[in-house]
Design a protein around this motif. Structure first.
Motif, PDB file in Angstrom:
ATOM      1  N   MET A  72      29.668 -50.588  39.741  1.00 34.52           N
ATOM      2  CA  MET A  72      29.374 -49.311  40.405  1.00 34.52           C
ATOM      3  C   MET A  72      29.824 -48.160  39.510  1.00 34.52           C
ATOM      4  SD  MET A  72      30.615 -47.879  44.122  1.00 34.52           S
ATOM      5  CE  MET A  72      32.346 -47.872  43.609  1.00 34.52           C
ATOM      6  N   GLN A  73      28.936 -47.204  39.296  1.00 39.81           N
ATOM      7  CA  GLN A  73      29.257 -46.084  38.438  1.00 39.81           C
ATOM      8  C   GLN A  73      30.213 -45.130  39.125  1.00 39.81           C
ATOM      9  OE1 GLN A  73      25.842 -44.150  36.902  1.00 39.81           O
ATOM     10  NE2 GLN A  73      26.970 -42.551  35.840  1.00 39.81           N
ATOM     11  N   GLU A  74      31.181 -44.616  38.365  1.00 38.32           N
ATOM     12  CA  GLU A  74      32.157 -43.687  38.903  1.00 38.32           C
ATOM     13  C   GLU A  74      31.784 -42.256  38.545  1.00 38.32           C
ATOM     14  OE1 GLU A  74      35.982 -44.789  37.466  1.00 38.32           O
ATOM     15  OE2 GLU A  74      36.061 -46.653  38.604  1.00 38.32           O
ATOM     16  N   TYR A  75      32.166 -41.324  39.415  1.00 37.83           N
ATOM     17  CA  TYR A  75      31.893 -39.912  39.194  1.00 37.83           C
ATOM     18  C   TYR A  75      33.213 -39.151  39.285  1.00 37.83           C
ATOM     19  CZ  TYR A  75      27.017 -41.185  39.825  1.00 37.83           C
ATOM     20  OH  TYR A  75      25.792 -41.767  39.698  1.00 37.83           O
ATOM     21  N   HIS A  76      33.404 -38.196  38.388  1.00 27.60           N
ATOM     22  CA  HIS A  76      34.653 -37.456  38.312  1.00 27.60           C
ATOM     23  C   HIS A  76      34.365 -35.963  38.350  1.00 27.60           C
ATOM     24  CE1 HIS A  76      36.676 -41.214  37.052  1.00 27.60           C
ATOM     25  NE2 HIS A  76      35.545 -41.427  36.384  1.00 27.60           N
ATOM     26  N   PHE A  77      35.410 -35.173  38.551  1.00 27.63           N
ATOM     27  CA  PHE A  77      35.245 -33.723  38.527  1.00 27.63           C
ATOM     28  C   PHE A  77      36.575 -33.063  38.207  1.00 27.63           C
ATOM     29  CE2 PHE A  77      36.238 -34.822  42.905  1.00 27.63           C
ATOM     30  CZ  PHE A  77      37.219 -33.893  43.252  1.00 27.63           C
ATOM     31  N   ASN A  78      36.492 -31.804  37.766  1.00 23.89           N
ATOM     32  CA  ASN A  78      37.656 -30.994  37.451  1.00 23.89           C
ATOM     33  C   ASN A  78      38.097 -30.255  38.706  1.00 23.89           C
ATOM     34  OD1 ASN A  78      38.818 -28.209  36.638  1.00 23.89           O
ATOM     35  ND2 ASN A  78      39.023 -29.409  34.760  1.00 23.89           N
ATOM     36  N   ALA A  79      39.378 -30.375  39.075  1.00 27.22           N
ATOM     37  CA  ALA A  79      39.876 -29.794  40.322  1.00 27.22           C
ATOM     38  C   ALA A  79      39.738 -28.272  40.333  1.00 27.22           C
ATOM     39  CB  ALA A  79      41.331 -30.196  40.540  1.00 27.22           C
ATOM     40  N   ALA A 104      31.242 -29.209  40.892  1.00 29.24           N
ATOM     41  CA  ALA A 104      32.188 -29.720  39.899  1.00 29.24           C
ATOM     42  C   ALA A 104      31.762 -31.084  39.383  1.00 29.24           C
ATOM     43  CB  ALA A 104      33.590 -29.793  40.504  1.00 29.24           C
ATOM     44  N   VAL A 105      31.210 -31.936  40.261  1.00 24.98           N
ATOM     45  CA  VAL A 105      30.724 -33.253  39.830  1.00 24.98           C
ATOM     46  C   VAL A 105      29.567 -33.091  38.844  1.00 24.98           C
ATOM     47  CG1 VAL A 105      29.549 -35.359  40.600  1.00 24.98           C
ATOM     48  CG2 VAL A 105      31.490 -34.472  41.897  1.00 24.98           C
ATOM     49  N   PHE A 106      28.663 -32.186  39.173  1.00 23.57           N
ATOM     50  CA  PHE A 106      27.524 -31.936  38.287  1.00 23.57           C
ATOM     51  C   PHE A 106      27.995 -31.370  36.945  1.00 23.57           C
ATOM     52  CE2 PHE A 106      23.970 -29.556  36.588  1.00 23.57           C
ATOM     53  CZ  PHE A 106      22.896 -30.404  36.814  1.00 23.57           C
ATOM     54  N   LEU A 107      28.915 -30.416  36.970  1.00 24.91           N
ATOM     55  CA  LEU A 107      29.419 -29.811  35.739  1.00 24.91           C
ATOM     56  C   LEU A 107      30.156 -30.830  34.878  1.00 24.91           C
ATOM     57  CD1 LEU A 107      30.732 -26.371  37.069  1.00 24.91           C
ATOM     58  CD2 LEU A 107      28.750 -26.764  35.593  1.00 24.91           C
ATOM     59  N   HIS A 108      30.862 -31.766  35.505  1.00 25.55           N
ATOM     60  CA  HIS A 108      31.597 -32.766  34.734  1.00 25.55           C
ATOM     61  C   HIS A 108      30.630 -33.644  33.934  1.00 25.55           C
ATOM     62  CE1 HIS A 108      35.329 -35.029  33.966  1.00 25.55           C
ATOM     63  NE2 HIS A 108      34.531 -36.074  33.899  1.00 25.55           N
ATOM     64  N   ALA A 109      29.524 -34.041  34.572  1.00 26.07           N
ATOM     65  CA  ALA A 109      28.518 -34.837  33.855  1.00 26.07           C
ATOM     66  C   ALA A 109      27.896 -34.015  32.735  1.00 26.07           C
ATOM     67  CB  ALA A 109      27.448 -35.330  34.826  1.00 26.07           C
ATOM     68  N   MET A 110      27.615 -32.746  33.005  1.00 28.44           N
ATOM     69  CA  MET A 110      27.072 -31.864  31.973  1.00 28.44           C
ATOM     70  C   MET A 110      28.024 -31.755  30.793  1.00 28.44           C
ATOM     71  SD  MET A 110      24.104 -30.186  32.653  1.00 28.44           S
ATOM     72  CE  MET A 110      24.308 -28.498  32.081  1.00 28.44           C
ATOM     73  N   GLU A 147      17.838 -40.073  39.542  1.00 24.49           N
ATOM     74  CA  GLU A 147      18.336 -41.437  39.340  1.00 24.49           C
ATOM     75  C   GLU A 147      19.787 -41.432  38.884  1.00 24.49           C
ATOM     76  OE1 GLU A 147      15.697 -43.229  36.577  1.00 24.49           O
ATOM     77  OE2 GLU A 147      14.016 -43.382  38.000  1.00 24.49           O
ATOM     78  N   LEU A 148      20.173 -40.379  38.153  1.00 26.27           N
ATOM     79  CA  LEU A 148      21.545 -40.278  37.683  1.00 26.27           C
ATOM     80  C   LEU A 148      22.496 -39.970  38.832  1.00 26.27           C
ATOM     81  CD1 LEU A 148      23.385 -40.261  35.180  1.00 26.27           C
ATOM     82  CD2 LEU A 148      22.968 -37.812  34.999  1.00 26.27           C
ATOM     83  N   PHE A 149      22.026 -39.177  39.794  1.00 29.50           N
ATOM     84  CA  PHE A 149      22.835 -38.847  40.983  1.00 29.50           C
ATOM     85  C   PHE A 149      22.097 -39.360  42.228  1.00 29.50           C
ATOM     86  CE2 PHE A 149      23.790 -35.474  37.881  1.00 29.50           C
ATOM     87  CZ  PHE A 149      25.172 -35.612  37.786  1.00 29.50           C
ATOM     88  N   PRO A 150      22.141 -40.672  42.501  1.00 32.77           N
ATOM     89  CA  PRO A 150      21.350 -41.240  43.599  1.00 32.77           C
ATOM     90  C   PRO A 150      21.824 -40.815  44.983  1.00 32.77           C
ATOM     91  CG  PRO A 150      22.821 -42.890  42.668  1.00 32.77           C
ATOM     92  CD  PRO A 150      22.911 -41.687  41.774  1.00 32.77           C
ATOM     93  N   PHE A 151      23.018 -40.223  45.089  1.00 34.15           N
ATOM     94  CA  PHE A 151      23.542 -39.806  46.390  1.00 34.15           C
ATOM     95  C   PHE A 151      23.080 -38.400  46.772  1.00 34.15           C
ATOM     96  CE2 PHE A 151      26.644 -39.618  42.955  1.00 34.15           C
ATOM     97  CZ  PHE A 151      26.873 -38.259  42.841  1.00 34.15           C
ATOM     98  N   TRP A 152      22.297 -37.737  45.895  1.00 32.87           N
ATOM     99  CA  TRP A 152      21.729 -36.424  46.200  1.00 32.87           C
ATOM    100  C   TRP A 152      20.214 -36.530  46.229  1.00 32.87           C
ATOM    101  CZ3 TRP A 152      25.065 -33.819  41.891  1.00 32.87           C
ATOM    102  CH2 TRP A 152      26.356 -33.546  42.386  1.00 32.87           C
ATOM    103  N   THR A 153      19.596 -35.797  47.139  1.00 34.40           N
ATOM    104  CA  THR A 153      18.143 -35.693  47.119  1.00 34.40           C
ATOM    105  C   THR A 153      17.741 -34.669  46.058  1.00 34.40           C
ATOM    106  OG1 THR A 153      18.079 -33.911  48.772  1.00 34.40           O
ATOM    107  CG2 THR A 153      18.085 -36.186  49.591  1.00 34.40           C
TER     108      THR A 153
END
Length: 271
Positions: free
Chosen positions: A1-8, A19-25, A55-61
């Protein structure tokens, strides 16, 4: 399962989704910076199709993704551009703002990426701090072509001609060290046409080391230097050095002093 991170800190400023989107960027922009890819207008960029992003963020429409990107763009967290070579390709490119880069300890000045050979100071124009990163990024994080608010289609922005497409950080070091700073646009064009690899850049650096120190070296425009391959010029011989004698077995020669220099003269038959 892929993990997702973010900056507090970014989550407090732009929300957890942002923040999750920016972390991947930030991860993919850093990859592009390490590989010297997608450098435009003084910073590194990344892009992708809407389908690939979903597909990269399957939990968002896709609608949720559009809302997240629009909010980040309106808040100034991401910058929007279009640097596709195909004029019909309206895919938008995104880069991180200076504030977001600082949150990750990065700088908006990518002239000297870590680990890459580059021109430094006049004492050592071809310093290299480590091996160049040869990794090829094949799975880029791309941003979908979301139209700006108001129904207006995004206009394509071209990279300034003063910024090269090929190894821009290396060109900046070459340009800073080169003694003449005229006609940068032509120099950028010749650099992109030449597309020098690391070995050739090292050869250019070694040549400039003696050329810039030569008192009588007529430094041409940088574009002419690159176009005419002037790094292949040989260093001038010291004044007063006698020319090399002919090969053994050749008789009938002598030295004459002409205009203060010793010149080898071969005697004509019968002299």
């Amino acid at each position: 399962m892929q993990e997702y991170h973010f900056n507090a800190a970014l989550a407090q400023r732009y929300g957890v989704d942002g923040a999750v989107f920016l972390h991947a960027m930030a991860f993919w922009v850093a990859k592009n910076k390490a590989n010297g890819r997608h450098f435009h207008e003084g910073r590194y960029w990344t892009y992708n199709t809407r389908k690939a992003l979903a597909e990269l963020f399957p939990f968002w429409t896709q609608r949720q993704l559009e809302r997240i990107v629009n909010n980040l763009r309106d808040a100034g967290a991401v910058l929007v551009g279009n640097f596709s070579e195909d004029k019909a390709d309206r895919t938008l490119w995104y880069a991180l703002s200076n504030d977001v880069l600082e949150a990750y300890g990065e700088s908006a000045d990518p002239i000297s990426p870590n680990g890459e050979m580059h021109f430094t100071d006049p004492c050592d124009p071809f310093h290299q701090t480590g091996k160049c990163n040869k990794e090829t990024v094949t799975n880029q994080l791309y941003i979908p072509p979301i139209s700006p608010k108001g129904g207006q289609g995004g206009k394509k922005k071209r990279s300034p001609k003063s910024v090269p497409q090929w190894k821009p950080e290396r060109f900046e070091k070459f340009w800073a060290y080169y003694p003449r700073h005229e006609d940068r646009v032509s120099a950028v064009r010749e650099w992109d046409r030449l597309r020098p690899n690391d070995e050739l850049i090292d050869a250019i650096a070694r040549a400039l080391l003696w050329q810039t120190k030569a008192e009588d070296w007529p430094a041409p425009y940088a574009c002419r230097y690159l176009r005419n391959q002037r790094w292949l010029d040989e260093p001038p011989k010291p004044k007063g050095q006698a020319p090399r004698a002919p090969a053994q077995g050749l008789s009938g020669w002598h030295y004459e002093e002409i205009d203060g220099e010793k010149v080898l003269v071969v005697d004509e038959p019968g002299d």
